[in-house]
Design a protein around this motif. Structure first.
Motif, PDB file in Angstrom:
ATOM      1  N   PHE A 365      40.836  79.997  39.942  1.00  0.00           N
ATOM      2  CA  PHE A 365      40.241  78.749  39.453  1.00  0.00           C
ATOM      3  C   PHE A 365      40.872  78.308  38.141  1.00  0.00           C
ATOM      4  CE2 PHE A 365      36.918  80.563  42.125  1.00  0.00           C
ATOM      5  CZ  PHE A 365      36.525  79.448  42.866  1.00  0.00           C
ATOM      6  N   SER A 366      40.748  77.018  37.859  1.00  0.00           N
ATOM      7  CA  SER A 366      41.092  76.505  36.542  1.00  0.00           C
ATOM      8  C   SER A 366      40.258  75.252  36.302  1.00  0.00           C
ATOM      9  CB  SER A 366      42.582  76.157  36.453  1.00  0.00           C
ATOM     10  OG  SER A 366      42.860  75.018  37.223  1.00  0.00           O
ATOM     11  N   LYS A 367      40.219  74.826  35.053  1.00  0.00           N
ATOM     12  CA  LYS A 367      39.530  73.566  34.757  1.00  0.00           C
ATOM     13  C   LYS A 367      40.497  72.419  34.981  1.00  0.00           C
ATOM     14  CE  LYS A 367      35.738  74.724  31.747  1.00  0.00           C
ATOM     15  NZ  LYS A 367      35.238  74.774  30.367  1.00  0.00           N
ATOM     16  N   GLN A 368      40.032  71.423  35.717  1.00  0.00           N
ATOM     17  CA  GLN A 368      40.894  70.285  36.007  1.00  0.00           C
ATOM     18  C   GLN A 368      40.160  68.985  35.720  1.00  0.00           C
ATOM     19  OE1 GLN A 368      42.255  70.955  40.141  1.00  0.00           O
ATOM     20  NE2 GLN A 368      42.356  73.118  39.575  1.00  0.00           N
ATOM     21  N   LYS A 369      40.968  68.017  35.320  1.00  0.00           N
ATOM     22  CA  LYS A 369      40.398  66.714  35.007  1.00  0.00           C
ATOM     23  C   LYS A 369      40.209  65.911  36.291  1.00  0.00           C
ATOM     24  CE  LYS A 369      43.082  63.627  33.093  1.00  0.00           C
ATOM     25  NZ  LYS A 369      43.992  63.105  32.067  1.00  0.00           N
ATOM     26  N   PHE A 370      39.089  65.254  36.416  1.00  0.00           N
ATOM     27  CA  PHE A 370      38.894  64.324  37.524  1.00  0.00           C
ATOM     28  C   PHE A 370      38.367  63.005  36.974  1.00  0.00           C
ATOM     29  CE2 PHE A 370      39.056  68.320  39.780  1.00  0.00           C
ATOM     30  CZ  PHE A 370      39.821  67.984  40.883  1.00  0.00           C
ATOM     31  N   TYR A 371      38.674  61.951  37.680  1.00  0.00           N
ATOM     32  CA  TYR A 371      38.284  60.629  37.209  1.00  0.00           C
ATOM     33  C   TYR A 371      37.501  59.910  38.302  1.00  0.00           C
ATOM     34  CZ  TYR A 371      38.725  55.705  35.908  1.00  0.00           C
ATOM     35  OH  TYR A 371      38.466  54.399  35.612  1.00  0.00           O
ATOM     36  N   VAL A 382      35.564  72.842  37.044  1.00  0.00           N
ATOM     37  CA  VAL A 382      36.191  74.071  37.533  1.00  0.00           C
ATOM     38  C   VAL A 382      36.528  73.873  39.003  1.00  0.00           C
ATOM     39  CG1 VAL A 382      35.817  76.516  38.033  1.00  0.00           C
ATOM     40  CG2 VAL A 382      35.003  75.541  35.873  1.00  0.00           C
ATOM     41  N   ALA A 383      37.789  74.045  39.352  1.00  0.00           N
ATOM     42  CA  ALA A 383      38.222  73.789  40.722  1.00  0.00           C
ATOM     43  C   ALA A 383      39.249  74.829  41.149  1.00  0.00           C
ATOM     44  CB  ALA A 383      38.816  72.387  40.815  1.00  0.00           C
ATOM     45  N   PRO A 384      39.397  75.041  42.468  1.00  0.00           N
ATOM     46  CA  PRO A 384      40.379  76.017  42.947  1.00  0.00           C
ATOM     47  C   PRO A 384      41.800  75.576  42.600  1.00  0.00           C
ATOM     48  CG  PRO A 384      38.929  75.299  44.740  1.00  0.00           C
ATOM     49  CD  PRO A 384      38.669  74.406  43.578  1.00  0.00           C
ATOM     50  N   ILE A 385      42.648  76.522  42.281  1.00  0.00           N
ATOM     51  CA  ILE A 385      44.033  76.187  41.960  1.00  0.00           C
ATOM     52  C   ILE A 385      44.833  76.029  43.251  1.00  0.00           C
ATOM     53  CG2 ILE A 385      43.943  77.381  39.746  1.00  0.00           C
ATOM     54  CD1 ILE A 385      45.611  79.648  41.128  1.00  0.00           C
ATOM     55  N   SER A 386      46.091  75.607  43.117  1.00  0.00           N
ATOM     56  CA  SER A 386      46.967  75.428  44.272  1.00  0.00           C
ATOM     57  C   SER A 386      47.831  76.669  44.476  1.00  0.00           C
ATOM     58  CB  SER A 386      47.864  74.219  44.052  1.00  0.00           C
ATOM     59  OG  SER A 386      48.730  74.475  42.962  1.00  0.00           O
ATOM     60  N   LYS A 387      48.486  76.713  45.635  1.00  0.00           N
ATOM     61  CA  LYS A 387      49.434  77.804  45.893  1.00  0.00           C
ATOM     62  C   LYS A 387      50.534  77.818  44.838  1.00  0.00           C
ATOM     63  CE  LYS A 387      49.137  78.458  50.883  1.00  0.00           C
ATOM     64  NZ  LYS A 387      49.014  77.449  51.937  1.00  0.00           N
ATOM     65  N   ALA A 388      50.977  76.618  44.452  1.00  0.00           N
ATOM     66  CA  ALA A 388      52.042  76.536  43.451  1.00  0.00           C
ATOM     67  C   ALA A 388      51.597  77.204  42.155  1.00  0.00           C
ATOM     68  CB  ALA A 388      52.411  75.081  43.198  1.00  0.00           C
ATOM     69  N   PHE A 414      44.142  82.159  50.957  1.00  0.00           N
ATOM     70  CA  PHE A 414      45.426  81.720  50.395  1.00  0.00           C
ATOM     71  C   PHE A 414      46.268  81.012  51.450  1.00  0.00           C
ATOM     72  CE2 PHE A 414      49.971  82.454  49.630  1.00  0.00           C
ATOM     73  CZ  PHE A 414      50.109  81.898  48.381  1.00  0.00           C
ATOM     74  N   LEU A 415      46.341  81.625  52.635  1.00  0.00           N
ATOM     75  CA  LEU A 415      47.226  81.085  53.662  1.00  0.00           C
ATOM     76  C   LEU A 415      46.671  79.810  54.293  1.00  0.00           C
ATOM     77  CD1 LEU A 415      48.315  84.408  55.399  1.00  0.00           C
ATOM     78  CD2 LEU A 415      49.706  82.958  53.894  1.00  0.00           C
ATOM     79  N   LYS A 416      45.363  79.787  54.528  1.00  0.00           N
ATOM     80  CA  LYS A 416      44.830  78.701  55.348  1.00  0.00           C
ATOM     81  C   LYS A 416      44.113  77.606  54.577  1.00  0.00           C
ATOM     82  CE  LYS A 416      44.408  81.654  59.377  1.00  0.00           C
ATOM     83  NZ  LYS A 416      43.460  82.614  59.955  1.00  0.00           N
ATOM     84  N   GLN A 417      43.537  77.958  53.420  1.00  0.00           N
ATOM     85  CA  GLN A 417      42.701  76.958  52.765  1.00  0.00           C
ATOM     86  C   GLN A 417      43.217  76.452  51.422  1.00  0.00           C
ATOM     87  OE1 GLN A 417      39.202  79.435  53.857  1.00  0.00           O
ATOM     88  NE2 GLN A 417      38.137  77.522  53.392  1.00  0.00           N
ATOM     89  N   MET A 418      43.912  77.305  50.724  1.00  0.00           N
ATOM     90  CA  MET A 418      44.364  76.895  49.395  1.00  0.00           C
ATOM     91  C   MET A 418      45.353  75.743  49.524  1.00  0.00           C
ATOM     92  SD  MET A 418      45.962  79.300  46.446  1.00  0.00           S
ATOM     93  CE  MET A 418      44.619  79.855  45.455  1.00  0.00           C
ATOM     94  N   PRO A 419      45.133  74.653  48.769  1.00  0.00           N
ATOM     95  CA  PRO A 419      46.073  73.528  48.868  1.00  0.00           C
ATOM     96  C   PRO A 419      47.464  73.941  48.381  1.00  0.00           C
ATOM     97  CG  PRO A 419      44.510  73.200  47.074  1.00  0.00           C
ATOM     98  CD  PRO A 419      44.057  74.417  47.815  1.00  0.00           C
TER      99      PRO A 419
END
Length: 699
Positions: A365-371, A382-388, A414-419
């Motif tokens: 997880f990390s904190k991300q900005k949303f608008y 707090v939102a899930p991070i990406s594969k990158a 990781f394989l199926k759900q993580m963006p």
DNA sequence: GAGCACTGC
């Protein structure tokens, strides 16, 4: 907790064949050309992975309008490619090779490194430009490093960037707003300047998107066999990095409490794994402090497990001295555990200092900005991070020797759900500044602009509405004259710019420019942990009944009277670095204001003039106290329920009418930087905006 | 009486 090692996960990094510690291209060690002979530098350069591709890179740049370089950390692309281009003649005839970076610090350190390698003085053949600092010499500098924001500003003077022969956009995979704006504009420029070459440096996952974006070959087919101009289809080249293999471990079952999982994983590593520091990725200050507390509790109950652990927090709010702690070498028999936010994922200064890290724990997880364009409110979630991101994080374990990464999510997830990649910042932000920048560059069809990732029409329309209400855009969505053009000149949020313009007429520009400078930095106060009471008392010494903006004037005045003393700042719980920045920004604004014909004039204590000027910029953020409520305000625009932030001097004062600068959205929606107003000023400042809201306005 | 991932002109 049990981990298993899947056979399917390929290491993200290849093992270095030479073994031992390698010098990475972006290593910040301040080796200067005087301490190394020329031959040594040449040898070092040749040992970088990118060197093998020198000829190929030059061939591709020669023959393709756009070349996409996929390079892992430590490949040497950033420092070497500009030099290869220079050696190949791309800087001849007075032309300039540009390399952009998203961050100022990277610009400074990379340009220093390149100047050293070339044996020249920084500012001569090799130079850099960032806000407030221009270390280039016109006619001499042929390799120039700059932030992408500065390059966008340069387009206002020279829309086709005619002096540049090659522009390399580094770290494009980060997809910051300014990088995305730049990519969109460069694509446009390419159509008018076919001879311009672009190099886009990107991580694997974004390369395909970049290819599609820059692939204009289908639309504009060059005649078969034509030798005129480069190929329009981008080339992609992959360069390996210089890291060691990192074994990835996943949890078998999803974890319900990632902080507890972090703690048990730290103990597991300490019990079973050979020496080596641990780097933990969490979301914010709260998480980090909770985890450290839990670790301390464990130390009491299971002394054996946690012996030798040295937990260290790392986040941007820490003072410099506190951050220094992670730089100290690990004492013998100890194991540093660095609990960090995303700051460790991108920060270049930290990178060189995290070399003792062998184990990474990734919370996922990390904190991300949303608008939200409907409410016009940005929030940190707090939102899930990406594969990158996950790959970037695990890579931090393999910088000095093979490492291990413990992901606190399942492999299946990781394989199926993580963006695959994160949502570009452009699609998570308020767009008023973006729109104004494009308008200033003469781009009228904002909704039809060719973005790498287009933002939502709602967000665009909301930005146009706000700019229209500020009378920065007219009915045809064109910049108004002079207001719109003046606002575009100022490197600020358009509401702040509008406030400055209004202050010119109200005779308080001297005060307002100070306020503008303070509003455009994070905060003038230090984060005082454990000494809130003392800080509150210090704040009271500056507090003004009218609100935070007026308080800032008092703070600035005190700072000047102290002769800009750091000691004075320390005593008053003010952030010295921030105050210095305020002075710097204020000077820049003063220069621009003079150019715009705004004379600096003090209102000599006429606070109403100052509050009116603030209202002229921020009228859309007006709020009224709900009668008989306990500090509940309603926004005039959207009837959203908001509160005054506890850090404001008006907290618990709860005046009837206020305007705020911004909202921080957590459990509640808090207004930051609040000033009292007289509601009649709203209709005065923006009759067009408040015309239909008359009914709400009655006192 | 609460909290702020990170950048940038």
């Amino acid at each position: 907790m049990a981990f298993w090692k899947p056979g399917t996960e390929k290491p993200s990094f290849v093992e270095d064949e030479e073994g031992g510690i390698v010098l990475m291209s972006n290593n910040l060690s301040s080796s200067s050309s005087s301490s190394f002979g020329y031959a040594n530098i040449e040898k070092q350069r040749q040992r970088l992975p990118v060197y093998k591709y020198r000829t190929e890179i030059l061939y591709l740049v020669e023959n393709h309008a756009t070349t996409i370089i996929v390079g892992e950390t430590g490949s040497g692309k950033t420092t070497q490619i500009p030099q290869y281009l220079k050696e190949a003649g791309w800087a001849e005839g007075g032309r300039v090779i540009a390399c952009t970076q998203p961050r100022r610090l990277a610009v400074q350190s990379v340009s220093k490194r390149v100047a050293d390698e070339m044996g020249v003085n920084l500012g001569d053949e090799v130079g850099y430009t960032i806000r407030f600092e221009d270390h280039t010499t016109s006619g001499v500098t042929s390799v120039k490093f700059l932030t992408d924001g500065v390059l966008i500003r340069e387009m206002m003077e020279d829309p086709l960037l005619t002096k540049y022969s090659v522009i390399m956009v580094d770290e494009a995979h980060e997809r910051s707003i300014s990088t995305d704006i730049l990519l969109g504009l460069l694509k446009k420029i390419q159509r008018r300047r076919p001879e311009l070459r672009l190099i886009i440096s990107s991580a694997t996952i974004e390369a395909k998107a970049m290819f599609n974006f820059f692939n204009t070959s289908k639309k504009r087919q060059a005649p078969e066999g034509s030798t005129q101009g480069p190929k329009l289809e981008p080339a992609i080249l992959s360069v390996e990095g210089r890291g060691f293999s990192v074994k990835i471990h996943y949890v078998e079952e999803p974890v319900s409490d990632y902080i507890r999982s972090v703690v048990s994983t730290i103990l597991l590593i300490n019990e079973r794994e050979p020496p080596g520091d641990v780097l933990v990725f969490l979301t914010g200050q709260d998480d980090i402090e909770t985890a450290i507390k839990l670790l301390a509790e464990e130390a009491h109950s299971h002394q054996k497990n946690s012996s030798g652990l040295l937990p260290l927090p790392l986040y941007s709010g820490l003072s410099r001295a506190e951050q220094e702690l992670i730089f100290t070498p690990t004492p013998r028999g100890k194991r540093k555990v660095i609990l960090s936010t995303n700051i460790a994922e991108t920060s270049l200064t930290l990178e060189a200092r995290l070399l003792g890290v062998v184990y990474v724990i990734d919370s996922g997880f990390s904190k991300q900005k949303f608008y939200n364009p409907i409410s016009d409110i940005e929030s940190l979630v707090v939102a899930p991070i990406s594969k990158a991101s996950a790959r970037q994080r695990s890579g931090r374990a393999g910088r000095v020797r093979p490492g291990k990464c413990y992901r606190l999510y399942t492999e299946d997830y990781f394989l199926k759900q993580m963006p695959g990649e994160g949502i570009p910042e452009m699609q998570r932000s308020n767009l008023v500044s973006t729109v104004i920048q494009l308008k200033a560059l003469g781009i009228d069809n904002i909704l039809g602009f060719d973005w790498p990732s287009p933002p939502s029409p709602q967000a665009m329309i909301r930005a146009l509405e706000v700019l229209y209400s500020l009378q920065i855009l007219d009915d045809d969505a064109k910049l108004t004259s002079p207001t719109g053009f003046q606002v575009a000149e100022l490197p600020l949020d358009p509401m702040i710019s509008k406030m400055i313009l209004a202050s010119s007429e109200l005779g308080c520009s001297d005060e307002i420019i100070t306020i503008a400078a303070v509003l455009s930095i994070q905060s003038v106060w230090v984060i005082a942990r454990g000494v809130q009471k003392e800080q509150d008392e210090a704040k009271l010494r500056f507090a003004a009944a009218e609100g935070d903006h007026i308080t800032f004037l008092n703070v600035y005045k005190g700072f000047l009277e102290s002769k800009k003393s750091s000691q004075w700042c320390y005593k008053n719980f003010l952030n010295y670095q921030s105050m210095k920045k305020v002075v710097e920004i204020r000077d820049q604004l003063k220069r621009i204001a003079r150019r715009l014909g705004i004379t600096l004039k003090s209102c000599e204590g006429d606070i109403d003039a100052v509050r009116k000027a603030v209202t002229a910029g921020f009228f859309a953020n007006a709020c009224r106290l709900e009668p008989h409520s306990n500090g509940v305000f309603k926004t005039v625009r959207g009837s959203e329920e908001v509160y005054i932030h506890p850090s404001s001097v008006l907290f618990r004062v709860n005046p009837k009418w206020v305007v705020y600068q911004s909202i921080v959205s957590t459990e509640r929606q808090y207004m930051r930087n609040v000033v009292t107003i007289n509601p009649s000023w709203l209709t005065e400042a923006a009759p067009h905006f408040y015309q239909n809201r008359q009914n709400n306005m009655s006192l």
